[in-house]
Motif scaffolding. Structure first.
Motif, PDB file in Angstrom:
ATOM      1  N   GLU A   1      -7.117   1.967   5.566  1.00  0.00           N
ATOM      2  CA  GLU A   1      -6.925   0.850   4.643  1.00  0.00           C
ATOM      3  C   GLU A   1      -5.525   0.245   4.737  1.00  0.00           C
ATOM      4  O   GLU A   1      -5.281  -0.842   4.208  1.00  0.00           O
ATOM      5  CB  GLU A   1      -7.226   1.303   3.200  1.00  0.00           C
ATOM      6  CG  GLU A   1      -8.703   1.620   3.016  1.00  0.00           C
ATOM      7  CD  GLU A   1      -9.068   2.054   1.614  1.00  0.00           C
ATOM      8  OE1 GLU A   1      -8.167   2.302   0.808  1.00  0.00           O
ATOM      9  OE2 GLU A   1     -10.283   2.151   1.350  1.00  0.00           O
ATOM     10  N   ALA A   2      -4.627   0.924   5.431  1.00  0.00           N
ATOM     11  CA  ALA A   2      -3.264   0.406   5.595  1.00  0.00           C
ATOM     12  C   ALA A   2      -3.287  -0.984   6.229  1.00  0.00           C
ATOM     13  O   ALA A   2      -2.494  -1.864   5.876  1.00  0.00           O
ATOM     14  CB  ALA A   2      -2.441   1.355   6.458  1.00  0.00           C
TER      15      ALA A   2
ATOM     16  N   ILE B   1      -2.781   4.002  12.450  1.00  0.00           N
ATOM     17  CA  ILE B   1      -1.893   4.487  11.379  1.00  0.00           C
ATOM     18  C   ILE B   1      -1.988   6.009  11.221  1.00  0.00           C
ATOM     19  O   ILE B   1      -1.009   6.682  10.955  1.00  0.00           O
ATOM     20  CB  ILE B   1      -2.229   3.781  10.040  1.00  0.00           C
ATOM     21  CG1 ILE B   1      -1.808   2.310  10.102  1.00  0.00           C
ATOM     22  CG2 ILE B   1      -1.569   4.480   8.855  1.00  0.00           C
ATOM     23  CD1 ILE B   1      -0.329   2.041   9.895  1.00  0.00           C
TER      24      ILE B   1
ATOM     25  N   GLY C   1       0.813  -1.211   0.000  1.00  0.00           N
ATOM     26  CA  GLY C   1       0.000   0.000   0.000  1.00  0.00           C
ATOM     27  C   GLY C   1       0.845   1.259   0.000  1.00  0.00           C
ATOM     28  O   GLY C   1       1.850   1.332   0.697  1.00  0.00           O
TER      29      GLY C   1
ATOM     30  N   MET D   1      -6.326   6.260   5.502  1.00  0.00           N
ATOM     31  CA  MET D   1      -5.313   5.680   6.390  1.00  0.00           C
ATOM     32  C   MET D   1      -5.753   4.320   6.945  1.00  0.00           C
ATOM     33  O   MET D   1      -4.936   3.449   7.185  1.00  0.00           O
ATOM     34  CB  MET D   1      -5.048   6.616   7.568  1.00  0.00           C
ATOM     35  CG  MET D   1      -4.697   8.022   7.167  1.00  0.00           C
ATOM     36  SD  MET D   1      -2.973   8.240   6.786  1.00  0.00           S
ATOM     37  CE  MET D   1      -3.047   9.552   5.573  1.00  0.00           C
TER      38      MET D   1
ATOM     39  N   CYS E   1      -2.994  -4.163   4.103  1.00  0.00           N
ATOM     40  CA  CYS E   1      -1.814  -4.423   3.273  1.00  0.00           C
ATOM     41  C   CYS E   1      -0.765  -5.233   4.040  1.00  0.00           C
ATOM     42  O   CYS E   1      -0.711  -5.198   5.263  1.00  0.00           O
ATOM     43  CB  CYS E   1      -1.178  -3.102   2.837  1.00  0.00           C
ATOM     44  SG  CYS E   1      -2.309  -2.018   1.962  1.00  0.00           S
TER      45      CYS E   1
ATOM     46  N   SER F   1      -2.653   2.460  -4.141  1.00  0.00           N
ATOM     47  CA  SER F   1      -2.499   3.718  -3.419  1.00  0.00           C
ATOM     48  C   SER F   1      -3.849   4.143  -2.855  1.00  0.00           C
ATOM     49  O   SER F   1      -4.900   3.805  -3.413  1.00  0.00           O
ATOM     50  CB  SER F   1      -1.965   4.807  -4.349  1.00  0.00           C
ATOM     51  OG  SER F   1      -2.945   5.182  -5.276  1.00  0.00           O
TER      52      SER F   1
ATOM     53  N   VAL G   1       3.265  -1.162   3.966  1.00  0.00           N
ATOM     54  CA  VAL G   1       2.824   0.121   3.433  1.00  0.00           C
ATOM     55  C   VAL G   1       3.968   1.120   3.437  1.00  0.00           C
ATOM     56  O   VAL G   1       4.898   1.026   4.236  1.00  0.00           O
ATOM     57  CB  VAL G   1       1.650   0.740   4.246  1.00  0.00           C
ATOM     58  CG1 VAL G   1       0.400  -0.092   4.116  1.00  0.00           C
ATOM     59  CG2 VAL G   1       2.021   0.933   5.697  1.00  0.00           C
TER      60      VAL G   1
ATOM     61  N   PRO H   1       2.105  -2.708   8.678  1.00  0.00           N
ATOM     62  CA  PRO H   1       1.268  -1.801   9.484  1.00  0.00           C
ATOM     63  C   PRO H   1       1.541  -1.969  10.983  1.00  0.00           C
ATOM     64  O   PRO H   1       1.606  -0.978  11.717  1.00  0.00           O
ATOM     65  CB  PRO H   1      -0.157  -2.228   9.128  1.00  0.00           C
ATOM     66  CG  PRO H   1      -0.046  -2.883   7.801  1.00  0.00           C
ATOM     67  CD  PRO H   1       1.304  -3.519   7.744  1.00  0.00           C
TER      68      PRO H   1
ATOM     69  N   LEU I   1       4.236   5.195   3.847  1.00  0.00           N
ATOM     70  CA  LEU I   1       3.484   6.406   4.152  1.00  0.00           C
ATOM     71  C   LEU I   1       4.143   7.566   3.429  1.00  0.00           C
ATOM     72  O   LEU I   1       5.301   7.875   3.660  1.00  0.00           O
ATOM     73  CB  LEU I   1       3.462   6.667   5.666  1.00  0.00           C
ATOM     74  CG  LEU I   1       2.877   5.569   6.547  1.00  0.00           C
ATOM     75  CD1 LEU I   1       2.787   6.020   7.989  1.00  0.00           C
ATOM     76  CD2 LEU I   1       1.495   5.134   6.062  1.00  0.00           C
TER      77      LEU I   1
ATOM     78  N   ILE J   1       0.272   4.953   0.997  1.00  0.00           N
ATOM     79  CA  ILE J   1      -0.750   5.700   1.723  1.00  0.00           C
ATOM     80  C   ILE J   1      -0.324   7.159   1.805  1.00  0.00           C
ATOM     81  O   ILE J   1       0.773   7.457   2.265  1.00  0.00           O
ATOM     82  CB  ILE J   1      -0.896   5.159   3.178  1.00  0.00           C
ATOM     83  CG1 ILE J   1      -0.842   3.642   3.200  1.00  0.00           C
ATOM     84  CG2 ILE J   1      -2.104   5.754   3.865  1.00  0.00           C
ATOM     85  CD1 ILE J   1      -2.117   2.930   3.059  1.00  0.00           C
TER      86      ILE J   1
END
Lengths: 311, 247
Positions: free
Chosen positions: A198-199, A296, A37, A196, A202, A192, A205, A219, A207, A39
């Motif tokens: 949705e992290a 996150i 991900g 946040m 994954c 993408s 990720v 995460p 950031l 993010i």
């Protein structure tokens, strides 16, 4: 073997007078079969990065490869093996659902039948509308068709640029379920998102903020790097509480988070009583204060603040 | 004393056989932050367009700022502010030009515009950018400017359609501070969002499913009613029952 490798990529836009740095010295790798991900908010550089990796945009400097093919010298091989779903709906609006899928299959020298098992679970949901023009589909159905078209040639790496932006909470959950199924088929997925939360879906990720990667990890590890004690605080008047907590002499940061405010005290102070006393003096009613696990978004904001301090 | 600024009764909008908004009823009070939630395709935009005087209802009644949505749409437009993520400011005009343009549209006098311009630019800490084109600003700044411009004429109600989409988490919170300040000044805020934590910031929240309002209460009461830990859970419970495909 890395599915994606990015080394010191820099991308700037604009003229000499006014340049915008979209990506400043980005490096990372994505493992084969990973659900990775990226993010970050609008303007973080997510789309520029995806367009460089899908060979649609040239970087100013740095190197990048997809499945060990160089984005510059071996762009043709990359185009044959990646799937790309841009943030903006980019299918042919005047062609039907079925025609779009057939078209994308044929330009990759394959057929719907050859890879049907890969798209089947998603395609059956839009099949009742297969004779409808793509432009006449609802947002959720457009998204599913676009995903099918990006998958029909059985790509080894799939790039999804903000597939869930502007999508409601229910459809977002469904979309992530679909991605988990695709991951089981061994496809590497780079996705993408500005959301946040949705992290957590994954494997790893990155950031991103203002063209830089602030942190890159699982995460769980990103959250464990949040090195301060976090409090959740609420009272009857939440906006006044926010202002009062921000004015409190021992506050390092205070952010609203749904029904609570998340508070970090200076020097990682854990003295709850002093805060409660201060709030009582401010005449807050029904005060509740409890330790809280960071998420996150807490981490993202802490990283943002740290970066501001340095600049 | 409570003052009702939006009053909606059995409001319905049909497009052919399709009932986009189906007998919706609710009231919003002055100074309230009212969250208007629903899945894509639930009928939020249609309802909002009727309340803004942009679409005539098929049946039912509604008044906004005391004006009728059938007969007094021009009065409604003068008394509301509107901002969405998709359209807010003119990218090719400068910050100052945008402010002057919108203030002029709403009929503010030159002197008032001049005063407001100065205080607004100071409040947003954008005085140094006053001659920059809006397209050169970061998204978060644009959104804050757009909101301030939408309430420049001191409307009774401001409608915000997904105002914080794609904005970074710090700016998203700064944006909500502007919303709180507007509400404290007595401006009613009618807001849609896909961020469920933002639903918690509203005084009351309505959730639309398939054209109807299925729930309307304070976030706390909704969580109790649906035995849910968060607004996200409340929303999922209700929206999962939707029959309509998302739009």
């Amino acid at each position: 073997m890395n599915a994606v490798a990015v080394n010191n990529i820099v991308k700037t836009y604009g003229s000499k007078k006014e340049t915008v740095k979209a990506l400043s010295d980005i490096s990372f790798t994505v493992n084969k079969g990973e659900l990775f991900g990226i993010i970050g908010p609008d303007g973080a550089g997510k789309t520029s990065l995806f367009r460089i990796l899908t060979t649609l945009l040239l970087a100013d400097s740095g190197t990048a490869s997809v499945d060990e093919f160089d984005v510059l010298k071996e762009y043709k091989q990359i185009r044959n093996r990646v799937g790309y779903m841009p943030g903006k709906f980019s299918l042919y609006q005047d062609m039907t659902v079925e025609e779009n899928l057939e078209f994308f299959a044929s330009i990759f020298n394959t057929s719907i039948e050859a890879n049907y098992d890969l798209v089947k679970d998603i395609y059956v949901q839009i099949e009742p509308f297969k004779n409808r023009r793509a432009g006449k589909l609802s947002g959720g159905m457009k998204q599913k068709l676009a995903l099918c078209c990006a998958l029909i040639h059985k790509p080894s790496v799939l790039f999804l640029d903000e597939p869930t932006t502007g999508v409601d909470a229910v459809s977002r959950k469904e979309f992530w379920e679909m991605l988990k199924e695709l991951k089981k088929q061994g496809i590497t997925i780079l996705v993408s998102t500005p959301y946040m939360d949705e992290a957590a879906m994954c494997d790893r990720v990155a950031l991103m903020q203002a063209g830089k990667i602030m942190s890159i990890d699982t995460p769980g590890n990103i959250i464990s790097k949040f090195n301060k004690h976090l409090w959740a605080v609420r009272s009857e008047e939440m906006y006044r509480l926010l202002k009062d907590l921000k004015n409190y002499s021992n506050t390092e940061s205070c952010n609203s988070f749904g029904e609570y405010h998340h508070l970090v005290l200076k020097n990682d102070d854990r003295d709850k009583e002093a805060v409660l006393k201060y709030l009582q003096v401010q005449k807050h009613m029904n005060i509740e204060m409890k330790p809280e696990q960071p998420n996150i978004e807490d981490c993202f904001m802490q990283l943002m603040n740290n970066n501001y301090d340095r600049s | 004393m409570k003052e009702t600024v939006i009053k909606v009764e059995n409001l319905t909008k049909k497009f052919g056989d399709f009932i986009a908004t189906n007998q919706v009823s609710f009231e919003v009070e002055k100074g309230e932050i009212f969250g208007f939630l629903g899945a894509n395709g639930a009928g939020k935009t249609t309802a909002m367009r009727m309340l803004c005087g942009l679409s005539i209802p098929s049946s039912g009644s509604a008044t906004v700022a005391g004006f009728d949505v059938y007969r007094q749409t021009e009065h409604i437009k003068q008394n509301i502010g509107y901002m969405s993520q998709k359209f807010s400011l003119y990218e090719d005009l400068t910050v100052k030009e945008n402010i002057r343009f919108y203030a002029g549209i709403y009929g503010l006098s030159k002197q008032v515009i001049k005063d407001k311009m100065t205080s607004l630019l100071e409040q947003l800490q954008m005085t140094a950018e006053e001659n920059s084109l809006v397209k050169s600003l970061p998204l978060g700044w644009k959104q804050k400017l757009a909101f301030s411009v939408a309430i420049l004429h001191e409307p009774k109600i401001v409608f915000l359609d997904e105002p914080t989409g794609g904005v970074d988490p710090v700016t998203r919170r700064e944006f909500w501070n502007l919303i709180y300040e507007a509400a404290e000044k007595g401006i009613t805020v009618f807001v849609t969002t896909h961020y469920m934590d933002e639903a918690e910031y509203c005084n009351r929240v309505s959730i639309m499913v398939d054209g109807k309002i299925e729930a309307l209460d304070t976030p706390r009461n909704l969580k109790t009613t649906f035995n849910a830990g968060s607004m996200d859970e409340v929303f999922l419970q209700l929206a999962r029952g939707a029959k309509r495909t998302a739009d």
